[in-house]
Design a protein around this motif. Structure first.
Motif, PDB file in Angstrom:
ATOM      1  N   ILE A 182     -37.396  25.584  -9.077  1.00 43.37           N
ATOM      2  CA  ILE A 182     -36.460  26.603  -8.616  1.00 43.37           C
ATOM      3  C   ILE A 182     -37.190  27.505  -7.629  1.00 43.37           C
ATOM      4  O   ILE A 182     -38.216  28.110  -7.966  1.00 43.37           O
ATOM      5  N   LEU A 183     -36.683  27.565  -6.406  1.00 41.95           N
ATOM      6  CA  LEU A 183     -37.289  28.387  -5.372  1.00 41.95           C
ATOM      7  C   LEU A 183     -36.378  29.574  -5.079  1.00 41.95           C
ATOM      8  O   LEU A 183     -35.212  29.402  -4.756  1.00 41.95           O
ATOM      9  N   THR A 184     -36.908  30.765  -5.217  1.00 41.39           N
ATOM     10  CA  THR A 184     -36.119  31.967  -4.966  1.00 41.39           C
ATOM     11  C   THR A 184     -35.893  32.131  -3.466  1.00 41.39           C
ATOM     12  O   THR A 184     -36.630  31.581  -2.636  1.00 41.39           O
ATOM     13  N   ASP A 196     -42.151  38.561   8.375  1.00 41.44           N
ATOM     14  CA  ASP A 196     -41.048  39.054   9.207  1.00 41.44           C
ATOM     15  C   ASP A 196     -39.680  38.885   8.544  1.00 41.44           C
ATOM     16  O   ASP A 196     -38.665  39.278   9.112  1.00 41.44           O
ATOM     17  N   TYR A 197     -39.675  38.301   7.331  1.00 46.78           N
ATOM     18  CA  TYR A 197     -38.373  38.036   6.727  1.00 46.78           C
ATOM     19  C   TYR A 197     -37.701  39.320   6.255  1.00 46.78           C
ATOM     20  O   TYR A 197     -38.345  40.325   5.957  1.00 46.78           O
ATOM     21  N   GLN A 198     -36.369  39.279   6.186  1.00 49.34           N
ATOM     22  CA  GLN A 198     -35.570  40.403   5.705  1.00 49.34           C
ATOM     23  C   GLN A 198     -34.827  39.967   4.451  1.00 49.34           C
ATOM     24  O   GLN A 198     -34.079  38.976   4.485  1.00 49.34           O
ATOM     25  N   PRO A 199     -35.019  40.664   3.325  1.00 51.05           N
ATOM     26  CA  PRO A 199     -34.434  40.241   2.043  1.00 51.05           C
ATOM     27  C   PRO A 199     -32.929  40.034   2.085  1.00 51.05           C
ATOM     28  O   PRO A 199     -32.403  39.189   1.359  1.00 51.05           O
ATOM     29  N   ARG A 202     -28.916  36.394   5.336  1.00 52.03           N
ATOM     30  CA  ARG A 202     -28.169  35.318   4.686  1.00 52.03           C
ATOM     31  C   ARG A 202     -28.310  33.979   5.420  1.00 52.03           C
ATOM     32  O   ARG A 202     -27.595  33.021   5.108  1.00 52.03           O
ATOM     33  N   SER A 203     -29.225  33.901   6.386  1.00 47.72           N
ATOM     34  CA  SER A 203     -29.360  32.661   7.152  1.00 47.72           C
ATOM     35  C   SER A 203     -29.832  31.501   6.267  1.00 47.72           C
ATOM     36  O   SER A 203     -29.538  30.343   6.544  1.00 47.72           O
ATOM     37  N   ILE A 204     -30.573  31.816   5.191  1.00 48.26           N
ATOM     38  CA  ILE A 204     -31.026  30.776   4.269  1.00 48.26           C
ATOM     39  C   ILE A 204     -29.820  30.058   3.667  1.00 48.26           C
ATOM     40  O   ILE A 204     -29.772  28.823   3.613  1.00 48.26           O
ATOM     41  N   ASP A 205     -28.849  30.828   3.217  1.00 47.00           N
ATOM     42  CA  ASP A 205     -27.659  30.236   2.603  1.00 47.00           C
ATOM     43  C   ASP A 205     -26.902  29.357   3.591  1.00 47.00           C
ATOM     44  O   ASP A 205     -26.432  28.267   3.247  1.00 47.00           O
ATOM     45  N   MET A 206     -26.793  29.824   4.830  1.00 43.57           N
ATOM     46  CA  MET A 206     -26.074  29.043   5.834  1.00 43.57           C
ATOM     47  C   MET A 206     -26.826  27.753   6.173  1.00 43.57           C
ATOM     48  O   MET A 206     -26.222  26.694   6.355  1.00 43.57           O
ATOM     49  N   THR A 207     -28.157  27.844   6.228  1.00 44.80           N
ATOM     50  CA  THR A 207     -28.959  26.650   6.514  1.00 44.80           C
ATOM     51  C   THR A 207     -28.829  25.626   5.392  1.00 44.80           C
ATOM     52  O   THR A 207     -28.718  24.422   5.640  1.00 44.80           O
ATOM     53  N   ILE A 208     -28.822  26.100   4.155  1.00 42.72           N
ATOM     54  CA  ILE A 208     -28.664  25.196   3.017  1.00 42.72           C
ATOM     55  C   ILE A 208     -27.297  24.521   3.050  1.00 42.72           C
ATOM     56  O   ILE A 208     -27.179  23.313   2.779  1.00 42.72           O
ATOM     57  N   ASN A 209     -26.264  25.259   3.405  1.00 45.32           N
ATOM     58  CA  ASN A 209     -24.934  24.656   3.511  1.00 45.32           C
ATOM     59  C   ASN A 209     -24.899  23.561   4.569  1.00 45.32           C
ATOM     60  O   ASN A 209     -24.275  22.505   4.381  1.00 45.32           O
ATOM     61  N   ARG A 210     -25.574  23.787   5.709  1.00 43.81           N
ATOM     62  CA  ARG A 210     -25.623  22.763   6.757  1.00 43.81           C
ATOM     63  C   ARG A 210     -26.406  21.538   6.279  1.00 43.81           C
ATOM     64  O   ARG A 210     -26.019  20.396   6.544  1.00 43.81           O
ATOM     65  N   ARG A 230     -28.288  33.070  -9.824  1.00 39.52           N
ATOM     66  CA  ARG A 230     -29.107  34.283  -9.880  1.00 39.52           C
ATOM     67  C   ARG A 230     -30.613  34.008  -9.852  1.00 39.52           C
ATOM     68  O   ARG A 230     -31.415  34.928 -10.089  1.00 39.52           O
ATOM     69  N   LYS A 231     -31.012  32.783  -9.545  1.00 39.86           N
ATOM     70  CA  LYS A 231     -32.443  32.462  -9.485  1.00 39.86           C
ATOM     71  C   LYS A 231     -32.863  31.926  -8.117  1.00 39.86           C
ATOM     72  O   LYS A 231     -33.898  32.310  -7.594  1.00 39.86           O
TER      73      LYS A 231
END
Length: 239
Positions: A182-184, A196-199, A202-210, A230-231
């Motif tokens: 499980i990777l947070t 440089d990341y910002q908590p 939401r680009s991570i979520d969009m990339t995963i969807n693609r 939640r993890k």
């Protein structure tokens, strides 16, 4: 040395050496495998193998048993003694169980009887090479029915090449380096963007969807890139 090689100006990721005295087979496999991102070099006898390996290191060797001079079993023993890191598949027109067992005992990674369908050969090569370091140190990852090449940033599935963006490729490579874990979102962001990341990005979520779409992963009930409530996220290599 009578050497036949593909004419691609930009050599593909995976290099295969074919050792067989059948010129027609050279042409057939070169044409078919080059369509699937393989570069083929072909020799007509085993005596040329040593000289070839002094200059190039293939990722895979297809070795015919019945050839002029010393047979393929002799050269298989030689390869496993001096180049044991290179996987070898034996090819033979004989259907002898004794010959097949002898080849496997000598260290062959697989054995295929002629005549064979090129697609069966391709599948066998992929199965042997999956997650195996290539001669240049790269690794091809198998995810379900897809093969991921992080250097060339693409997936290959059902004889189709699917391009990935640099961000998609980097994210998928991070998951492949940590399969089943499980990777947070923070860990993923740090791996991709460093400090440089910002908590709240939401680009991570969009990339995963693609990526799910490109992996043929159902967004509602994903088989490979799963959301752990939640993890974070987890990659499963086999469905």
């Amino acid at each position: 040395m009578n050497l036949i090689s593909s004419n691609a100006s930009d050599a593909p990721a995976r290099q295969i050496l074919l050792v067989d005295d059948d010129i027609l087979l050279h042409k057939l496999l070169e044409e078919y495998l080059c369509q699937h991102d393989y570069h083929i070099d072909a020799l007509q006898c085993g005596e040329e193998i040593s000289e070839f390996l002094q200059h190039q290191q293939p990722d895979f060797i297809l070795l015919d048993i019945m050839m002029p001079g010393k047979d393929g079993l002799h050269w298989l023993r030689w390869l496993k003694k001096y180049h044991e890191h290179i996987p070898v598949m034996l090819l033979s027109a004989k259907k002898s169980a004794q010959e097949r067992l002898q080849g496997l005992e000598f260290g062959a990674d697989d054995y295929l009887t002629k005549p064979f369908h090129p697609k069966e050969l391709l599948i066998r090569i992929r199965n042997i090479m999956r997650d195996r370091p290539l001669a240049n140190g790269r690794v091809i990852h198998k995810i379900g029915s897809s093969f991921f090449d992080p250097v060339h940033e693409h997936l290959e599935r059902d004889n189709t090449t699917i391009k990935l963006t640099t961000q998609e490729s980097g994210l998928l490579q991070f998951f492949c380096q940590n399969p089943g874990q499980i990777l947070t979102r923070d860990a993923i962001s740090l791996a991709l963007y460093g400090n440089d990341y910002q908590p709240m990005n939401r680009s991570i979520d969009m990339t995963i969807n693609r990526l799910r779409k490109k992996l043929d992963d159902n967004a509602t009930t994903p088989r490979y890139l799963c959301t752990v409530w939640r993890k974070g996220y987890r990659l499963t290599l086999d469905s």
